[in-house]
Enzyme design. Sequence first.
Site, PDB file in Angstrom:
ATOM      1  N   GLY A  27      65.381  31.213  60.510  1.00 52.51           N
ATOM      2  CA  GLY A  27      65.261  31.480  62.688  1.00 52.51           C
ATOM      3  C   GLY A  27      64.387  30.182  63.324  1.00 52.51           C
ATOM      4  O   GLY A  27      63.739  29.254  62.738  1.00 52.51           O
ATOM      5  N   CYS A  28      64.665  30.683  64.401  1.00 48.98           N
ATOM      6  CA  CYS A  28      64.147  29.411  65.524  1.00 48.98           C
ATOM      7  C   CYS A  28      62.620  29.941  65.486  1.00 48.98           C
ATOM      8  O   CYS A  28      61.850  28.771  64.910  1.00 48.98           O
ATOM      9  CB  CYS A  28      64.699  30.564  67.045  1.00 48.98           C
ATOM     10  N   TYR A  29      62.015  31.080  65.382  1.00 51.28           N
ATOM     11  CA  TYR A  29      60.601  30.505  65.329  1.00 51.28           C
ATOM     12  C   TYR A  29      60.588  30.005  63.981  1.00 51.28           C
ATOM     13  O   TYR A  29      58.849  29.612  64.094  1.00 51.28           O
ATOM     14  CB  TYR A  29      59.979  32.550  65.741  1.00 51.28           C
TER      15      TYR A  29
ATOM     16  N   THR B 249      61.613  28.198  61.863  1.00 52.66           N
ATOM     17  CA  THR B 249      61.298  26.702  61.932  1.00 52.66           C
ATOM     18  C   THR B 249      60.036  26.489  62.376  1.00 52.66           C
ATOM     19  O   THR B 249      59.705  25.799  61.206  1.00 52.66           O
ATOM     20  CB  THR B 249      62.503  26.724  62.371  1.00 52.66           C
TER      21      THR B 249
END
Length: 303
Positions: free
Chosen positions: A119-121, A123
């Site tokens: 996921g972006c967060y 990462t």
Amino acid sequence: MTQNPVIFIDGEAGTTGLEIRQRLVDLPVQLHTIDPAHRKDPAARKEAMLAAELVVLCLPDAASREAAEMMAEEGAGAPRLLDASSAFRTASDWVYGLPELTPGQTQKIASAQRVSNPGCYPTGAIALLRPLIDAGVLDAHYPVSINAVSGYSGGGRAMIEAHEQEGGPAFELYGLGLEHKHVPEIHLHAGLKRRPVFVPSVGHFPRGMIVSVPLHLDDLKGHVTTEDLHSALMAHYAGQDKIKVLPAEGSLSASALAGNDGMELRVHGSTHSRQAVLTARLDNLGKGASGAALQNIALMLGL
């Protein structure tokens, strides 16, 4: 001449799927597609998956689970899978697709049958926390709190439309029930023993992200300094081309890496107050989504 590997993107019409498709054009691969009218036809999707060497799932969680189960029924004849949803990020039988996680993670991804794109967060959060825990400068039981702000492009159609209309919201906190779906992923892969507090937010800009983690240095083991934290991150990411550990700055713009597949890590702090803030800056659609997917595709196919 060896034929270029065939890739099928299931869910190519979504934000992440479109970006991955655009990026794959310049790589030595063949893209297999189906008629848009049949994208939700299970038989057509199954046929397209079985025609590929690698299937990239850009679907909602439930649909990703359905597609993975469909391919599991094929046994040894099934293609390899890269899933961009959050369905399998904590699954023990899927390899977590953050190559920089540990020294052997790149090899695990390269040989895996099934890889879950981070996921972006998570990462940003995991990139900051895992090296410090592995190096012993941050205790796994530390009460971690994570604040993050993202561009609105990763929030789905409704959020994008809300921000792109006149008078759209300037800033929003969300996930205030503290049960955001990224929390288990961060908890597991950061190596934390205590569930972190995670507070995400969305700003009125399309792309970009900053994840920040405040620390009380006196609550860490030994007389840890900001230099110790910086050194631990530097040692972990030495030689990496996607993640750079940079000097502290007085301010950071969340959208500075829009369109970039890299990530910047920093340790900011005050010697006087014995406090620090860890920050990770990235593009939520780059290293936080399609850029990470391209990195994993290249590893899985040996490109």
